[in-house]
Design a protein around this motif. Structure first.
Motif, PDB file in Angstrom:
ATOM      1  N   ASP A 339      19.292  47.236 -10.118  1.00 28.34           N
ATOM      2  CA  ASP A 339      19.401  46.155  -8.620  1.00 28.34           C
ATOM      3  C   ASP A 339      19.285  44.418  -9.688  1.00 28.34           C
ATOM      4  O   ASP A 339      18.489  45.015 -10.403  1.00 28.34           O
ATOM      5  CB  ASP A 339      18.536  46.746  -7.612  1.00 28.34           C
ATOM      6  N   LEU A 340      19.735  43.832  -9.451  1.00 28.78           N
ATOM      7  CA  LEU A 340      19.935  42.623  -9.530  1.00 28.78           C
ATOM      8  C   LEU A 340      19.352  41.684  -8.795  1.00 28.78           C
ATOM      9  O   LEU A 340      20.462  41.867  -7.436  1.00 28.78           O
ATOM     10  CB  LEU A 340      21.395  42.523 -10.489  1.00 28.78           C
ATOM     11  N   SER A 341      18.885  40.613  -9.706  1.00 32.41           N
ATOM     12  CA  SER A 341      19.144  39.797  -8.772  1.00 32.41           C
ATOM     13  C   SER A 341      19.525  38.337  -9.270  1.00 32.41           C
ATOM     14  O   SER A 341      19.336  37.462 -10.453  1.00 32.41           O
ATOM     15  CB  SER A 341      17.226  38.761  -7.714  1.00 32.41           C
ATOM     16  N   ILE A 342      20.382  38.022  -7.713  1.00 33.97           N
ATOM     17  CA  ILE A 342      21.420  36.483  -8.829  1.00 33.97           C
ATOM     18  C   ILE A 342      20.835  35.102  -8.642  1.00 33.97           C
ATOM     19  O   ILE A 342      20.206  35.077  -8.103  1.00 33.97           O
ATOM     20  CB  ILE A 342      22.735  36.170  -8.005  1.00 33.97           C
ATOM     21  N   THR A 343      20.164  34.695  -9.757  1.00 37.97           N
ATOM     22  CA  THR A 343      19.496  33.680  -9.935  1.00 37.97           C
ATOM     23  C   THR A 343      20.745  31.895  -9.674  1.00 37.97           C
ATOM     24  O   THR A 343      20.150  30.784  -9.804  1.00 37.97           O
ATOM     25  CB  THR A 343      18.237  33.263 -10.808  1.00 37.97           C
ATOM     26  N   GLU A 344      21.925  31.963 -10.432  1.00 37.92           N
ATOM     27  CA  GLU A 344      22.824  31.027 -10.402  1.00 37.92           C
ATOM     28  C   GLU A 344      24.152  31.446 -10.537  1.00 37.92           C
ATOM     29  O   GLU A 344      24.455  32.477 -10.936  1.00 37.92           O
ATOM     30  CB  GLU A 344      22.571  30.897 -12.170  1.00 37.92           C
ATOM     31  N   LEU A 345      24.641  30.434  -9.460  1.00 36.87           N
ATOM     32  CA  LEU A 345      26.280  30.806  -9.925  1.00 36.87           C
ATOM     33  C   LEU A 345      27.209  29.168  -9.566  1.00 36.87           C
ATOM     34  O   LEU A 345      26.743  28.111  -9.624  1.00 36.87           O
ATOM     35  CB  LEU A 345      26.762  30.956  -8.345  1.00 36.87           C
ATOM     36  N   ARG A 346      27.540  29.669 -10.841  1.00 39.75           N
ATOM     37  CA  ARG A 346      28.073  27.794 -11.405  1.00 39.75           C
ATOM     38  C   ARG A 346      29.638  28.137 -11.537  1.00 39.75           C
ATOM     39  O   ARG A 346      29.700  29.200 -13.058  1.00 39.75           O
ATOM     40  CB  ARG A 346      27.449  27.512 -12.878  1.00 39.75           C
ATOM     41  N   PRO A 347      30.503  26.959 -11.391  1.00 46.78           N
ATOM     42  CA  PRO A 347      31.444  27.478 -11.320  1.00 46.78           C
ATOM     43  C   PRO A 347      32.113  26.099 -13.034  1.00 46.78           C
ATOM     44  O   PRO A 347      30.883  26.037 -13.481  1.00 46.78           O
ATOM     45  CB  PRO A 347      32.011  26.155 -11.138  1.00 46.78           C
ATOM     46  N   LEU A 348      32.399  27.179 -14.017  1.00 45.01           N
ATOM     47  CA  LEU A 348      32.462  26.277 -15.312  1.00 45.01           C
ATOM     48  C   LEU A 348      33.862  26.885 -15.545  1.00 45.01           C
ATOM     49  O   LEU A 348      34.927  27.353 -16.120  1.00 45.01           O
ATOM     50  CB  LEU A 348      32.110  27.405 -16.726  1.00 45.01           C
ATOM     51  N   GLY A 349      35.371  25.168 -15.708  1.00 47.25           N
ATOM     52  CA  GLY A 349      35.937  25.194 -15.160  1.00 47.25           C
ATOM     53  C   GLY A 349      36.881  26.037 -13.767  1.00 47.25           C
ATOM     54  O   GLY A 349      36.072  26.335 -13.201  1.00 47.25           O
ATOM     55  N   ASN A 350      37.755  26.837 -14.744  1.00 47.31           N
ATOM     56  CA  ASN A 350      38.342  27.891 -13.324  1.00 47.31           C
ATOM     57  C   ASN A 350      37.375  28.960 -13.648  1.00 47.31           C
ATOM     58  O   ASN A 350      38.239  30.225 -12.627  1.00 47.31           O
ATOM     59  CB  ASN A 350      39.692  28.543 -14.451  1.00 47.31           C
ATOM     60  N   ASP A 351      36.562  29.019 -14.943  1.00 44.61           N
ATOM     61  CA  ASP A 351      35.663  30.603 -14.509  1.00 44.61           C
ATOM     62  C   ASP A 351      34.623  30.655 -13.879  1.00 44.61           C
ATOM     63  O   ASP A 351      33.963  29.097 -12.814  1.00 44.61           O
ATOM     64  CB  ASP A 351      35.137  30.831 -16.273  1.00 44.61           C
ATOM     65  N   VAL A 352      33.190  31.641 -13.771  1.00 40.42           N
ATOM     66  CA  VAL A 352      32.420  31.333 -12.650  1.00 40.42           C
ATOM     67  C   VAL A 352      31.043  31.796 -13.782  1.00 40.42           C
ATOM     68  O   VAL A 352      31.434  33.040 -14.085  1.00 40.42           O
ATOM     69  CB  VAL A 352      32.700  32.007 -11.826  1.00 40.42           C
ATOM     70  N   LEU A 353      30.501  31.761 -13.652  1.00 34.18           N
ATOM     71  CA  LEU A 353      29.281  31.670 -14.578  1.00 34.18           C
ATOM     72  C   LEU A 353      28.112  32.172 -13.773  1.00 34.18           C
ATOM     73  O   LEU A 353      27.531  32.050 -12.628  1.00 34.18           O
ATOM     74  CB  LEU A 353      27.758  30.572 -15.310  1.00 34.18           C
ATOM     75  N   ILE A 354      27.564  33.854 -13.492  1.00 36.25           N
ATOM     76  CA  ILE A 354      27.076  34.104 -12.440  1.00 36.25           C
ATOM     77  C   ILE A 354      25.344  34.865 -13.639  1.00 36.25           C
ATOM     78  O   ILE A 354      25.158  35.255 -15.295  1.00 36.25           O
ATOM     79  CB  ILE A 354      27.087  35.729 -12.491  1.00 36.25           C
ATOM     80  N   VAL A 355      24.691  34.050 -14.025  1.00 34.24           N
ATOM     81  CA  VAL A 355      23.117  35.018 -14.215  1.00 34.24           C
ATOM     82  C   VAL A 355      22.266  35.442 -12.833  1.00 34.24           C
ATOM     83  O   VAL A 355      21.890  34.981 -12.020  1.00 34.24           O
ATOM     84  CB  VAL A 355      22.213  32.990 -14.493  1.00 34.24           C
ATOM     85  N   ALA A 356      21.537  36.970 -14.121  1.00 30.10           N
ATOM     86  CA  ALA A 356      20.824  37.739 -12.881  1.00 30.10           C
ATOM     87  C   ALA A 356      19.672  37.945 -13.803  1.00 30.10           C
ATOM     88  O   ALA A 356      19.852  38.197 -15.111  1.00 30.10           O
ATOM     89  CB  ALA A 356      22.218  38.297 -12.462  1.00 30.10           C
ATOM     90  N   ARG A 357      19.260  38.582 -13.152  1.00 28.78           N
ATOM     91  CA  ARG A 357      18.156  38.977 -13.310  1.00 28.78           C
ATOM     92  C   ARG A 357      17.295  40.662 -13.102  1.00 28.78           C
ATOM     93  O   ARG A 357      17.923  40.477 -11.924  1.00 28.78           O
ATOM     94  CB  ARG A 357      16.760  38.443 -13.158  1.00 28.78           C
ATOM     95  N   PRO A 358      16.580  41.371 -13.631  1.00 29.59           N
ATOM     96  CA  PRO A 358      16.315  43.107 -12.792  1.00 29.59           C
ATOM     97  C   PRO A 358      15.825  42.248 -11.353  1.00 29.59           C
ATOM     98  O   PRO A 358      14.680  42.025 -11.410  1.00 29.59           O
ATOM     99  CB  PRO A 358      15.523  43.389 -13.653  1.00 29.59           C
ATOM    100  N   ALA A 359      16.214  42.852 -10.363  1.00 30.20           N
ATOM    101  CA  ALA A 359      15.290  43.200  -9.097  1.00 30.20           C
ATOM    102  C   ALA A 359      14.055  43.506  -9.662  1.00 30.20           C
ATOM    103  O   ALA A 359      13.345  43.202  -8.221  1.00 30.20           O
ATOM    104  CB  ALA A 359      16.057  43.244  -8.001  1.00 30.20           C
ATOM    105  N   THR A 360      13.405  44.417 -10.147  1.00 24.22           N
ATOM    106  CA  THR A 360      12.519  44.805 -10.199  1.00 24.22           C
ATOM    107  C   THR A 360      11.680  43.970 -10.790  1.00 24.22           C
ATOM    108  O   THR A 360      10.654  44.195 -11.307  1.00 24.22           O
ATOM    109  CB  THR A 360      11.993  46.066 -10.847  1.00 24.22           C
ATOM    110  N   GLU A 361      11.643  42.667 -10.849  1.00 20.53           N
ATOM    111  CA  GLU A 361      10.921  41.611 -12.205  1.00 20.53           C
ATOM    112  C   GLU A 361       9.711  41.336 -11.118  1.00 20.53           C
ATOM    113  O   GLU A 361       9.943  41.149 -10.430  1.00 20.53           O
ATOM    114  CB  GLU A 361      11.741  40.499 -12.787  1.00 20.53           C
ATOM    115  N   THR A 362       8.215  41.554 -12.108  1.00 16.76           N
ATOM    116  CA  THR A 362       6.898  40.858 -11.794  1.00 16.76           C
ATOM    117  C   THR A 362       6.313  40.990 -12.412  1.00 16.76           C
ATOM    118  O   THR A 362       6.704  40.342 -13.860  1.00 16.76           O
ATOM    119  CB  THR A 362       6.443  42.382 -10.868  1.00 16.76           C
ATOM    120  N   ARG A 363       5.613  39.370 -11.740  1.00 16.05           N
ATOM    121  CA  ARG A 363       4.887  38.285 -12.932  1.00 16.05           C
ATOM    122  C   ARG A 363       3.388  38.699 -12.663  1.00 16.05           C
ATOM    123  O   ARG A 363       2.607  38.655 -11.747  1.00 16.05           O
ATOM    124  CB  ARG A 363       5.278  37.519 -12.213  1.00 16.05           C
ATOM    125  N   ALA A 364       2.407  38.189 -13.821  1.00 19.19           N
ATOM    126  CA  ALA A 364       1.307  38.769 -13.393  1.00 19.19           C
ATOM    127  C   ALA A 364       1.035  37.382 -12.837  1.00 19.19           C
ATOM    128  O   ALA A 364       1.139  36.449 -12.722  1.00 19.19           O
ATOM    129  CB  ALA A 364       0.992  38.916 -15.299  1.00 19.19           C
TER     130      ALA A 364
END
Length: 364
Positions: A339-364
């Motif tokens: 599972d992933l968490s999408i952190t960003e969706l960005r149009p780049l011309g006619n394309d799309v950039l998806i930025v994602a990180r592991p959904a289980t990510e935890t921070r200390a």
């Protein structure tokens, strides 16, 4: 205990400090840090940021701008007391994006520099997780300085995401990138892949390369595509910062390969143990790795749980066929899906950039 009004003011100052931090280099192994010094009325009297490895840290950079005669950054390293720099910031509050460091590296400990300068309060966003550099807050408290932690922490955590990940895990932060069609193909059936995405997406990739300490591919990509792995501008010119090219695998790289002409020295590592490979890179001072190989190496990092971030460039094309963007991930049933968490969706011309990180990510 601070009032809601004071909290809001400190958050505003911290956001300004974060904007200052952004002036510093993201590459080179050190965190981007900003600092503002404010008086009792909340007015900023000096500000600074870390300009890169070997230069004064943000706190010292700010202290050096207080207009204290012949005081310069070299006198503010915290290694000398009784000099003319003592109490230059008496009564001031230091607002810093990262807990002041507590160790002697190329410069002295910032916690001691703040103590020597006479600040009365230090406010920071994120604790320093470094095994050697952490502990500055305790040192300040022991010296009688009021310390407030956690102001705008979520924003600072996001800003420092890659450096914090590397420091906490003691390995480089890993970004895995690929470009594919909407049906998940990285190439046509005959192996052709240039170009799946348009110029805007391809230029964005070059910008991401320039934000990494190292760019990683496998020997299969080198032998098949002969990439240069340089970071280039719109006109094809080399950008100021170039990531070190790293090739995983045992096969010999041809003497005439483009990688042999890269501005940075080529490093080749046996890729059979990714943990060991990342440890070697971390020991070499590399904190940000950009994985740009083919499906085999991308899948290996993801399957091993070593991909901290994914950059997926999607083109509005359909290819079908066997050339998928990812291979085996060790997933045999839907319950095992990564599972992933999408952190960003960005149009780049006619394309799309998806930025994602592991959904289980935890921070200390």
């Amino acid at each position: 205990m601070i009032t809601p009004e004071q909290q809001a003011q400190l958050e505003k100052l911290m956001r300004h400090a974060l904007s200052l931090a952004g002036h510093g280099p993201i590459t080179g192994g050190n965190p981007q840090v900003g600092c503002v010094l404010v008086d009792a009325t909340g007015q900023i009297v000096a500000e600074g940021w870390h300009h890169g490895a070997g230069t004064p840290h943000a706190e010292v950079d700010a202290l050096a701008k207080l207009g204290a005669g012949d005081v310069d950054a070299s006198e503010l390293g915290g290694s000398a007391t009784g000099t003319g720099v003592r109490h230059v910031a008496a009564g001031l509050t230091a607002v810093v994006t990262l807990e002041p460091c507590n160790h002697h590296g190329r410069t002295g400990p910032c916690a001691q520099a703040l103590l020597d300068a006479g600040v009365s309060r230090v406010v920071y966003a994120v604790p320093d997780p470094g095994p050697d550099s952490g502990g500055g807050a305790e040192r300040l408290r022991d010296g009688g300085v009021e310390v407030i932690a956690g102001i705008a922490r979520a924003e600072a955590e996001e800003f420092l995401h890659s450096w914090l990940t590397a420091t906490r895990l003691q390995r480089p932060h890993v970004t895995v990138k690929w470009a594919s069609t909407l049906d998940g193909r990285a190439a046509a059936a005959d192996g052709t892949s240039q170009w799946i995405t348009g110029t805007a997406a391809r230029q964005h990739v070059h910008e991401q390369r320039a934000r990494a300490d190292a760019i990683v591919v496998g020997t299969g990509t080198v032998l098949a595509d002969d990439p240069s792995l340089t970071a280039r501008g719109d006109a094809g010119e080399l950008l100021e910062w170039q990531p070190q090219p790293v090739v995983l695998g045992r096969r010999e790289i041809p003497a005439d390969a483009q990688l042999r002409q890269h501005p940075e020295k080529l490093r080749q590592i046996d890729g059979s143990d990714l943990d060991a490979a990342l440890s070697e890179l971390f020991e070499a001072g590399i904190r940000r790795v950009f994985v740009e190989g083919g499906p085999t190496i991308a899948s290996a990092f993801i399957a091993a749980g070593l991909a901290d971030e994914l950059l997926i460039y999607l083109a509005p094309k359909l290819l079908g066929g066997p050339q998928v963007a990812l291979g085996e991930l060790g997933v045999s049933t839907m319950a095992e899906a990564k599972d992933l968490s999408i952190t960003e969706l960005r149009p780049l011309g006619n394309d799309v950039l998806i930025v994602a990180r592991p959904a289980t990510e935890t921070r200390a």
